[in-house]
Design an enzyme around this catalytic site. Sequence first.
Site, PDB file in Angstrom:
ATOM      1  N   LYS A  14      89.593  33.040 -62.228  1.00  0.00           N
ATOM      2  CA  LYS A  14      88.520  32.138 -62.552  1.00  0.00           C
ATOM      3  C   LYS A  14      88.004  32.324 -62.343  1.00  0.00           C
ATOM      4  O   LYS A  14      86.364  32.259 -63.261  1.00  0.00           O
ATOM      5  CB  LYS A  14      88.799  30.948 -62.038  1.00  0.00           C
ATOM      6  CG  LYS A  14      90.642  30.373 -62.750  1.00  0.00           C
ATOM      7  CD  LYS A  14      90.121  29.022 -61.295  1.00  0.00           C
ATOM      8  CE  LYS A  14      89.976  28.996 -59.812  1.00  0.00           C
ATOM      9  NZ  LYS A  14      91.551  29.438 -59.170  1.00  0.00           N
ATOM     10  N   ARG A  89      90.312  17.521 -59.286  1.00  0.00           N
ATOM     11  CA  ARG A  89      91.487  17.818 -58.982  1.00  0.00           C
ATOM     12  C   ARG A  89      92.500  17.223 -58.718  1.00  0.00           C
ATOM     13  O   ARG A  89      93.694  17.897 -58.364  1.00  0.00           O
ATOM     14  CB  ARG A  89      91.512  18.855 -57.357  1.00  0.00           C
ATOM     15  CG  ARG A  89      90.266  19.717 -57.532  1.00  0.00           C
ATOM     16  CD  ARG A  89      89.901  19.891 -55.983  1.00  0.00           C
ATOM     17  NE  ARG A  89      89.223  21.202 -55.735  1.00  0.00           N
ATOM     18  CZ  ARG A  89      89.583  22.929 -55.473  1.00  0.00           C
ATOM     19  NH1 ARG A  89      90.909  23.254 -55.366  1.00  0.00           N
ATOM     20  NH2 ARG A  89      88.574  23.458 -55.115  1.00  0.00           N
ATOM     21  N   ARG A 134      86.819  36.715 -46.474  1.00  0.00           N
ATOM     22  CA  ARG A 134      87.406  35.158 -46.489  1.00  0.00           C
ATOM     23  C   ARG A 134      88.653  35.694 -45.333  1.00  0.00           C
ATOM     24  O   ARG A 134      89.183  36.177 -45.992  1.00  0.00           O
ATOM     25  CB  ARG A 134      87.589  34.588 -47.642  1.00  0.00           C
ATOM     26  CG  ARG A 134      86.317  34.292 -48.568  1.00  0.00           C
ATOM     27  CD  ARG A 134      87.036  33.328 -50.132  1.00  0.00           C
ATOM     28  NE  ARG A 134      87.668  32.904 -49.384  1.00  0.00           N
ATOM     29  CZ  ARG A 134      88.468  32.371 -50.957  1.00  0.00           C
ATOM     30  NH1 ARG A 134      87.685  32.471 -51.799  1.00  0.00           N
ATOM     31  NH2 ARG A 134      89.246  30.365 -50.412  1.00  0.00           N
TER      32      ARG A 134
END
Length: 192
Positions: A14, A89, A134
């Site tokens: 994305k 969402r 991350r």
Amino acid sequence: MVNIVLFGPPGAGKGTQSENIIKKYGLKHISTGDLFRKHLGEGTELGKKAQGFMDNGKLVPDEVVIGMVGETVKEFKSAPGFIFDGFPRTVAQAEALDALLTKYDTSISCMVMLEVPVEELKKRLLERGKTSERADDQNEEKINVRIQEYNNKTVPVAEFYAKQNKICKVNGVGSIDSIFGQIEKTIDKQYA
């Protein structure tokens, strides 16, 4: 005005594809993560509300999120359109977004949904985890939870847009350029 909801599981590409879309079509990028950071950093009223919920370990309510999105849409209402990344969402958020956009005489043009097999997602995320900071890209258990969370929450939102004939599925496997080529065809149909 063309308004795109860009959806896909973690690792679907994305971020990469939204950059390509923004570059080609000049759409204003709206990411709820970016909005949270902006409002928290600036200490806005909405940021303070969001912080209060987050400090108590609670999800930020839809009305606060929609408020942040609404302020951005109002600020950039002369943009050629918007790309919503990771938002909405939930069906409630999708309904609220539809109502918000109606105020500006526009609507969602299509939901571009990047589809990538689970094993490919895991491979991509673990690879990204080698270079990113991350922790959730470095642990297969956390990756599984993120993918499952996406599947549980996104299916109803995808169904919401499918009922409006606004869902556009794109194969998210292949070269960046070939995937973007599919996305371009989808978006160009909105301009026709």
